[in-house]
Design a protein around this motif. Structure first.
Motif, PDB file in Angstrom:
ATOM      1  N   ALA A 270       0.937  -1.257   0.095  1.00 56.34           N
ATOM      2  CA  ALA A 270       0.064   0.083   0.113  1.00 56.34           C
ATOM      3  C   ALA A 270       0.898   1.171  -0.069  1.00 56.34           C
ATOM      4  N   TRP A 271       1.972   1.139   0.648  1.00 57.31           N
ATOM      5  CA  TRP A 271       2.970   2.237   0.865  1.00 57.31           C
ATOM      6  C   TRP A 271       3.696   2.694  -0.607  1.00 57.31           C
ATOM      7  N   ALA A 272       4.034   1.687  -1.252  1.00 51.73           N
ATOM      8  CA  ALA A 272       4.756   1.837  -2.525  1.00 51.73           C
ATOM      9  C   ALA A 272       3.961   1.796  -3.573  1.00 51.73           C
ATOM     10  N   ASN A 273       2.795   1.544  -3.734  1.00 54.11           N
ATOM     11  CA  ASN A 273       1.987   1.281  -4.976  1.00 54.11           C
ATOM     12  C   ASN A 273       0.558   2.289  -4.793  1.00 54.11           C
ATOM     13  N   LYS A 274       0.740   3.445  -4.710  1.00 55.99           N
ATOM     14  CA  LYS A 274      -0.622   4.167  -4.361  1.00 55.99           C
ATOM     15  C   LYS A 274      -1.508   4.436  -5.249  1.00 55.99           C
ATOM     16  N   ASP A 275      -1.136   4.629  -6.889  1.00 48.53           N
ATOM     17  CA  ASP A 275      -2.090   4.957  -7.768  1.00 48.53           C
ATOM     18  C   ASP A 275      -2.238   3.775  -8.445  1.00 48.53           C
ATOM     19  N   ASP A 276      -3.416   3.770  -9.185  1.00 47.30           N
ATOM     20  CA  ASP A 276      -4.042   2.712 -10.023  1.00 47.30           C
ATOM     21  C   ASP A 276      -2.982   2.005 -10.649  1.00 47.30           C
ATOM     22  N   GLU A 277      -2.350   2.760 -11.584  1.00 46.65           N
ATOM     23  CA  GLU A 277      -1.382   2.172 -12.562  1.00 46.65           C
ATOM     24  C   GLU A 277      -0.478   1.353 -12.045  1.00 46.65           C
ATOM     25  N   ARG A 278      -0.029   1.770 -10.801  1.00 49.33           N
ATOM     26  CA  ARG A 278       1.148   0.982 -10.106  1.00 49.33           C
ATOM     27  C   ARG A 278       0.457  -0.385  -9.390  1.00 49.33           C
ATOM     28  N   LYS A 279      -0.805   0.016  -9.047  1.00 45.49           N
ATOM     29  CA  LYS A 279      -1.451  -1.299  -8.565  1.00 45.49           C
ATOM     30  C   LYS A 279      -1.811  -2.493  -9.596  1.00 45.49           C
ATOM     31  N   ALA A 280      -2.165  -1.836 -10.960  1.00 50.19           N
ATOM     32  CA  ALA A 280      -2.290  -2.750 -12.025  1.00 50.19           C
ATOM     33  C   ALA A 280      -0.963  -3.384 -12.420  1.00 50.19           C
TER      34      ALA A 280
ATOM     35  N   MET B  62     -16.329  -5.489  10.536  1.00 47.11           N
ATOM     36  CA  MET B  62     -16.052  -4.340  11.283  1.00 47.11           C
ATOM     37  C   MET B  62     -14.726  -4.535  11.852  1.00 47.11           C
ATOM     38  N   ARG B  63     -14.269  -5.485  12.200  1.00 51.12           N
ATOM     39  CA  ARG B  63     -12.872  -5.589  12.647  1.00 51.12           C
ATOM     40  C   ARG B  63     -11.757  -5.553  11.700  1.00 51.12           C
ATOM     41  N   ALA B  64     -12.311  -5.987  10.389  1.00 49.64           N
ATOM     42  CA  ALA B  64     -11.198  -5.888   9.241  1.00 49.64           C
ATOM     43  C   ALA B  64     -11.288  -4.547   8.806  1.00 49.64           C
ATOM     44  N   LYS B  65     -12.398  -3.831   9.042  1.00 44.47           N
ATOM     45  CA  LYS B  65     -12.231  -2.228   8.616  1.00 44.47           C
ATOM     46  C   LYS B  65     -11.345  -1.349   9.618  1.00 44.47           C
ATOM     47  N   LYS B  66     -11.473  -1.927  10.685  1.00 39.73           N
ATOM     48  CA  LYS B  66     -10.720  -1.251  11.784  1.00 39.73           C
ATOM     49  C   LYS B  66      -9.174  -1.305  11.721  1.00 39.73           C
ATOM     50  N   LEU B  67      -8.835  -2.684  11.182  1.00 42.45           N
ATOM     51  CA  LEU B  67      -7.372  -2.871  10.753  1.00 42.45           C
ATOM     52  C   LEU B  67      -6.960  -2.182   9.593  1.00 42.45           C
ATOM     53  N   SER B  68      -7.823  -2.092   8.631  1.00 41.42           N
ATOM     54  CA  SER B  68      -7.494  -1.379   7.443  1.00 41.42           C
ATOM     55  C   SER B  68      -7.099   0.017   7.745  1.00 41.42           C
ATOM     56  N   GLU B  69      -7.873   0.702   8.612  1.00 44.58           N
ATOM     57  CA  GLU B  69      -7.761   2.050   8.992  1.00 44.58           C
ATOM     58  C   GLU B  69      -6.294   2.259   9.677  1.00 44.58           C
ATOM     59  N   ALA B  70      -5.997   1.205  10.518  1.00 43.98           N
ATOM     60  CA  ALA B  70      -4.649   1.304  11.239  1.00 43.98           C
ATOM     61  C   ALA B  70      -3.582   1.058  10.327  1.00 43.98           C
ATOM     62  N   ALA B  71      -3.770   0.037   9.098  1.00 42.76           N
ATOM     63  CA  ALA B  71      -2.824   0.036   8.121  1.00 42.76           C
ATOM     64  C   ALA B  71      -2.488   1.176   7.430  1.00 42.76           C
ATOM     65  N   LYS B  72      -3.526   1.934   7.118  1.00 42.31           N
ATOM     66  CA  LYS B  72      -3.446   3.230   6.275  1.00 42.31           C
ATOM     67  C   LYS B  72      -2.584   4.168   7.392  1.00 42.31           C
ATOM     68  N   ARG B  73      -2.981   4.424   8.547  1.00 43.09           N
ATOM     69  CA  ARG B  73      -2.421   5.242   9.338  1.00 43.09           C
ATOM     70  C   ARG B  73      -0.881   4.866   9.441  1.00 43.09           C
ATOM     71  N   THR B  74      -0.445   3.758   9.769  1.00 42.64           N
ATOM     72  CA  THR B  74       0.844   3.389  10.031  1.00 42.64           C
ATOM     73  C   THR B  74       1.844   3.656   9.141  1.00 42.64           C
ATOM     74  N   ILE B  75       1.346   3.836   7.884  1.00 42.26           N
ATOM     75  CA  ILE B  75       2.520   4.042   6.722  1.00 42.26           C
ATOM     76  C   ILE B  75       2.605   5.665   6.302  1.00 42.26           C
ATOM     77  N   GLU B  76       1.624   6.569   7.247  1.00 48.89           N
ATOM     78  CA  GLU B  76       1.567   7.792   7.064  1.00 48.89           C
ATOM     79  C   GLU B  76       2.688   8.500   7.774  1.00 48.89           C
ATOM     80  N   GLU B  77       3.223   9.662   7.530  1.00 50.66           N
ATOM     81  CA  GLU B  77       4.314  10.425   8.388  1.00 50.66           C
ATOM     82  C   GLU B  77       3.933  10.491  10.005  1.00 50.66           C
ATOM     83  N   GLY B  78       4.757   9.886  10.698  1.00 46.65           N
ATOM     84  CA  GLY B  78       4.324   9.855  12.030  1.00 46.65           C
ATOM     85  C   GLY B  78       3.737   8.566  12.723  1.00 46.65           C
ATOM     86  N   GLY B  79       3.269   7.626  11.593  1.00 42.05           N
ATOM     87  CA  GLY B  79       2.759   6.323  11.887  1.00 42.05           C
ATOM     88  C   GLY B  79       3.918   5.315  12.439  1.00 42.05           C
TER      89      GLY B  79
END
Ligand code: UDP
Length: 504
Positions: free
Chosen positions: A256-266, A460-477
């Motif tokens: 998620a950190w290294a492939n942010k745009d759709d072209e990279r994901k594809a 619900m639990r998976a969504k919570k983990l997804s939010e944590a996954a997104k926070r952890t790679i942002e500056e300060g995470g």
């Protein structure tokens, strides 16, 4: 002018140079390439050692990083295809359609050891980050007096579980292969059977002598890098660092950190296709309601026997839910070909399902709002990628450490429904009697994709983990900070080494 050139050369000498050595299989190579690119993004000079056909799977991303000004390059070695008797270009386990090919790829990779060591010497890096499958690089690093960081491409949970199973052998002296035992020293009660362990763990065999050194090499390295994050498995991260006593850095989820745009994901991890090539798939997904599609994939490697494909066909159809299913083409035998073609035509007509042959743009599918769940073999990368997308899972481990990952998903994180896989076996050895039955598949799909309480809670639990996954790679995470801290630590090591050399 001269002064400026000297200064530039001094600056580049001062820059941290890290060499990455990935293992040629998608589950190992994808996360390491993503990590290498993150190092480059944070100011490190990066060199990736690989072979020609493997480089073609990610070179486009590297080129685009270079065009953005990052210092990253590949050093290519010639894969000994002729010597091992493989056709040109077969250099990655993704391409192995038989055990014989797998063995030849493994031998070919082993034959590269000497050339890699020569390259290490030539490149004179400040640190090497090498896959767990190269335990001999511990000695290479020692010879060069530089740190070796072990890249373990799975969960802390699996490393810890394997560590304590190896140490205390709780699976010895049981009455049967299916009797449950508890893995000692873990913070949760985790029960397994002998059948769910790797065969080299069940009892010592020829493979034990190959795998043991891989696990031991982490203990003999400067530290370990994990494509994981603190909130996901903090108890096991702690156990690894304290009780087992290995320094580590969690820097995930790197995809998620290294492939942010759709072209990279594809594009990620395969002979590269542009986003435009996936229009039909994206249109199909766009036509579906949010969270209504189940994505079914067994990773880059597993090719299921025909008898198992038949059960999946019926299980999926009987469930009544929308699905995308990735089938590796060599899964089919001659009979199977016709059966699957008919199935594909039927679901095209009803628009209930979408088959992708061979290779799917997985990141693109997982992150699409129409995708609502995954059937996964519990490969660690697919697990993290699904988790990052906030998806609950049907767990269907096949081999290797996947049965441990299933326990983490089902018993600890409580975001997975087990399909009931019982035996740890390479796909090539799955017998007709051992296939997972259509009724089990239908039942678990209905639980996961239905609107019952169990599914709601998992989602619900998976969504919570997804939010944590997104926070952890942002500056300060946490993951962000860990990467910066590791780079800083390596820079300090380099500095103090330079000082010592000056004083000598
Ligand atoms: N993958 C993909 N498309 C496919 C199959 C796999 O992009 O059709 C990628 C997937 O996103 C993941 C990797 O290949 O990054 C597979 O790694 P994992 O650890 O999940 O399983 P393995 O293939 O090693 O069994």
């Amino acid at each position: 002018m001269e002064n400026q050139a000297t200064m530039e050369s001094q600056q580049s000498n001062n820059k941290l140079h890290v060499v990455f050595l990935p293992y040629p299989s998608a589950g190992h190579m994808n996360p390491m390439i993503d990590t290498a690119r993150l190092f480059a993004k944070h100011g490190v000079d990066v060199t990736i050692i690989t072979t020609h056909a493997n480089a073609s799977r990610f070179q486009k991303s590297i080129d685009s990083d270079i065009s953005l000004g990052y210092s990253i390059k590949t050093k290519l070695l010639q894969f000994p295809a002729n010597e091992v008797g493989l056709p040109e270009g077969i250099e990655n386990t993704i391409d192995a359609t038989s055990l014989e090919m797998l063995v030849k790829i493994t031998i070919g990779v082993r034959m590269l050891q000497q050339s890699i060591e020569v390259l290490f010497k030539e490149l004179q890096p400040d640190c090497i980050v090498t896959d767990m499958k190269y335990p001999w690089t511990v000695e290479s690093a020692a010879k060069l007096n530089i740190p070796r960081i072990d890249f373990y491409s799975s969960s802390y949970f699996s490393y810890c579980a394997i560590y304590f199973v190896r140490k205390y052998k709780p699976h010895y002296n049981l009455v049967s292969e299916t009797q449950k035992f508890t893995i000692p020293c873990l913070p949760h009660t985790i029960e397994m059977t002998r059948l769910q362990l790797h065969n080299w763990e069940r009892e010592n065999n020829a493979m034990t002598a190959i795998f043991e050194p891989m696990y031991e090499s982490a203990e003999r390295s400067y530290g370990s890098l994990y494509n994981s994050f603190h909130e996901l498995e903090s108890d096991y991260e702690k156990l690894f660092k304290t009780t087992i006593g290995i320094k580590s850095w969690s820097v995930g989820p790197v995809s998620a950190w290294a492939n942010k745009d759709d072209e990279r994901k594809a594009n990620r991890g395969h002979i590269e296709k542009s986003l435009g090539k996936h229009t039909e798939l994206l249109n199909w997904l766009n036509s579906k309601e949010n969270e209504s599609v189940l994505y079914v994939s067994f990773g880059s490697f597993t090719r299921l026997p025909y008898a198992q494909l038949v059960e999946i066909v019926h299980g999926l159809e009987n469930s009544g839910h929308n699905f995308i299913w990735v089938i590796k083409r060599d899964d089919t035998d001659e009979d199977g070909e016709g059966f699957l073609q008919e199935f594909e035509e039927r679901i095209k007509e009803s628009s209930k399902g979408y088959i992708i042959w061979d290779w799917a743009p997985q990141l693109l599918i997982l992150d699409h709002p129409a995708t609502g769940g995954i059937v996964t073999h519990c490969g660690w990368n697919s697990t993290l990628e699904s988790l990052n997308a906030g998806l609950p899972m049907i767990t269907w481990p096949i081999f290797a450490e996947q049965f441990y990952n299933e326990k983490l998903l089902v018993d600890v994180l409580k975001i997975g429904v087990p399909v009931g896989a019982k035996e740890n076996k390479l796909w090539l050895d799955i017998s007709v009697e051992k296939v997972v039955r259509r009724e089990e598949i239908e039942k678990t799909v209905k639980i996961l994709m239905g609107s019952g309480q169990e599914s709601k809670e998992m989602r619900m639990r998976a969504k919570k983990l997804s939010e944590a996954a997104k926070r952890t790679i942002e500056e300060g995470g946490d993951s962000y900070n860990n990467l910066i801290q590791l780079i800083d630590e390596l820079k300090s090591l380099k500095k103090s080494k330079a000082l010592c050399n000056k004083q000598d």
